[in-house]
Design an enzyme around this catalytic site. Structure first.
Site, short mmCIF file in Angstrom:
data_model
loop_
_atom_site.label_atom_id
_atom_site.label_comp_id
_atom_site.label_asym_id
_atom_site.label_seq_id
_atom_site.Cartn_x
_atom_site.Cartn_y
_atom_site.Cartn_z
CE LYS A 169 76.65 61.57 37.17
NZ LYS A 169 75.97 62.59 36.48
CB SER A 202 78.40 62.61 33.18
OG SER A 202 77.31 63.30 34.17
CB SER A 255 74.53 64.14 32.81
OG SER A 255 75.67 64.59 32.17
#
Lengths: 94, 489
Positions: free
Chosen positions: B81, B156, B180
């Site tokens: 990420k 997210s 997330s």
């Protein structure tokens, strides 16, 4: 209304955020809706409850004061938007 | 092995093949880079594909393997990420304010992966600064759910979850502040774990809400979750909040047995407003475990209804403090031509942050400001004590807690963008675990009639990730949901 547009402007300045006129109006509406929802918490009597700031309890974590690997001046300045003489350079302050 | 789609392999399957010399680390890396070039134009899971670094990593891994020094992650290509530092590579947090930021060092998690010979394929898309539940708040692009391109991948960590589901990496790393990792894992039909707060070092993870943030693995199955956790868990002197506790071998928890285990089912998580298909699939999942000998017990987490309000005070408060550092001075974007320092701050943050980030900074600054601190921030921190207490009490009477991960399957792109409160409510089943600091995993438990994956969440006591792995593994090995893959053309 919990929060008026004037207060939105004040909070934005505290946070060093410039907002457009449209953002000010939108955030006033949205923050009011969100803060209204937060009212739920007042259903609970928490007068005798200690607050939790960390899920896992912590004591101060200390370490020995010893020399370790560090980043060079050059590496530290590599991402700087502006620099001069080995320093970060900013527009005039006063 | 002609005609085989090797990009579909799990970590442990790939490891077998690498060990036997049936495929090289360079070959699998090339296969995945090709796969990315074929499917990512429609999915857009990646913000950046690090081709050169990946091939360099693949060569190093090949040397290790040739020297007989193979470990479970050696030669395995992974995605990270984009809120984690990767030396020499950008870490943008999907924000304009960090658009050109090049990490000066590796996050501890990334360092651990590289030390084991793991290969970094690239950086994945996310909601800006991890603020969101749909990845639509990315400043750069939206990511699509591989199961239905008109729906969100969750957020997210939407890019990390979509990359795993679309076989654009073998596994990935995400971060979870309020769901997330777990919610996108549920939306994309993969496995995602948020470990106990403190289990994994946050050094090099761009801070969002420091008392809630935790890094974790997103994988194709539970065995891979255990393998990746083995590499990234553990104490780190560079993160003073990382727990100084021994780290078990999580693979030892890959045991197919839940006989006599007590599964707590919190009644507050099965309420009106939940999608009926989600409820059905989750109950079917609970029945599978019951048939294998587990005991179902209704429990109560009485303060569940206050979790969203508590979270959306504490989280923005911490975020507004953490994001004060983006001032245009030391790194990141700076607005051009400001006449003085104050104007530079205001313009930099005006241009650099997107709408949701500004909204949370505003909310956080407000609840911390003079006159409101006690009414909001202190009040929420007290309710957090009650929520944490709910879990402590409930977990004394059961081995794990089982809930849905998300109240609905993936929703449509654009559906909740205009209404932040509705977006916040989609986190209703995941945020209380961050407030309480307990570990939780989301695993696939079936599909909606529209063909969208549904996730089942298993929650455990702090630092007992082994238990949730054992329950998840037992479930998975007795079902076939994790073997399903989206059809991409």
């Amino acid at each position: 209304m919990k929060i008026e547009i004037g207060e939105v402007e004040h909070v934005a300045h505290l946070a060093r955020l410039k907002l457009s006129e449209a953002e000010k109006e939108l955030f006033t509406v949205q923050l009011n809706a969100i803060l209204d929802y937060m009212e739920k918490l007042n259903e609970l009597d928490t007068s005798a409850i200690e607050p939790t700031f960390h899920a896992v309890s912590h004591r101060n974590t200390m370490r020995e004061d010893e020399v370790r690997e560090a980043y060079s001046q050059e590496a530290s300045l590599e991402n700087a938007p502006d620099r001069a003489k080995g320093c970060f350079r900013v527009p005039k302050i006063i | 092995m002609a005609g085989e789609r090797l990009y579909r392999l799990t970590i442990h399957e790939l490891h077998e093949r690498l060990s036997r010399g049936e495929v090289s680390s360079q070959e699998i890396t090339e296969i995945l880079l090709k796969r990315i070039s074929e499917v990512d134009p429609q999915i857009k899971a990646y913000l950046m594909v690090a081709e050169q670094e990946a091939m360099k990593g693949a060569h190093e891994a090949a040397h290790r393997i040739a020297a007989g020094k193979i470990s479970p992650l050696t030669g395995v290509p992974l995605a990270i990420k984009d809120n984690m530092c990767t030396q020499g590579i950008k870490a943008t947090c999907a924000s304009k304010i960090l658009e050109d930021f090049v990490s000066p060092y590796d996050a501890t998690v990334v360092k651990n992966i590289k030390e084991e010979g793991g290969i970094l394929l690239g950086k994945t898309n996310m909601d800006e600064f991890a603020m969101g539940s749909s990845t639509e708040n990315s400043r750069f692009t939206i990511t699509r759910n591989p199961w239905n391109l008109d729906t969100i991948p969750g957020g997210s960590s939407g890019g990390s979850a979509a990359a795993v589901a679309a076989d654009e990496c073998i596994a990935s790393i995400g971060s979870d502040t309020g769901g997330s990792i777990r919610q996108p894992a549920a939306c994309c039909g993969v496995v995602g774990m948020k470990p106990t707060y403190g289990r994994i070092s946050r050094y090099g993870l761009v801070a969002f809400a420091s008392s809630l943030d935790q890094i974790g693995p997103i994988t194709k199955d539970v065995e891979d979750c255990a393998i990746l956790l083995n590499v990234i868990a553990g104490h780190d002197p560079l993160d003073s909040t990382s727990a100084n506790l021994p780290t078990p071998d999580y693979r030892k928890a890959l045991v197919k047995d839940v006989r006599g285990w007590v599964l707590g089912i919190p009644k507050e998580f099965f309420v009106e407003g939940m999608d009926p298909e989600v409820e059905e699939r989750v109950w079917e999942g609970i029945r599978v475990l019951e048939d294998l000998g587990a005991v179902v017990k209704e429990i109560s987490l009485p303060h569940t209804g206050y979790a969203v309000a508590t979270y959306y005070i504490i989280c923005p408060a911490e975020a507004s403090s953490n994001l004060a550092r983006y001032d245009g001075v030391k790194y990141g974007f700076r607005a051009a031509k400001s006449k003085d320092l104050m104007e530079m701050y205001l313009e930099t943050r005006f241009e650099g942050f997107g709408a949701e980030v500004k909204r949370r900074i505003m909310l956080g600054t407000y609840v911390l400001s003079s006159g409101y601190y006690d009414a909001y921030y202190r009040k929420a921190s007290q309710v957090r004590t009650l929520i944490k207490g709910d879990f402590e009490e409930a977990l004394q009477g059961c081995d794990v807690i089982i809930t849905p991960t998300s109240p609905t399957p993936a929703f449509h792109l654009g559906e909740k963008v205009q209404d932040p409160l509705q977006m916040y409510l989609s986190d209703i089943f995941t945020i209380s675990m961050n407030l309480a600091g307990v570990p939780a995993i989301s695993i696939p438990c079936g599909f909606s009639s529209g063909g969208l994956p549904i996730g089942l969440q298993i929650i455990g006591r702090p630092f007992e990730e082994e238990r949730i792995i054992q329950v998840a593994y037992t479930f998975e090995q007795n079902t076939d949901h994790h073997t399903k893959r989206p059809q991409l053309t």
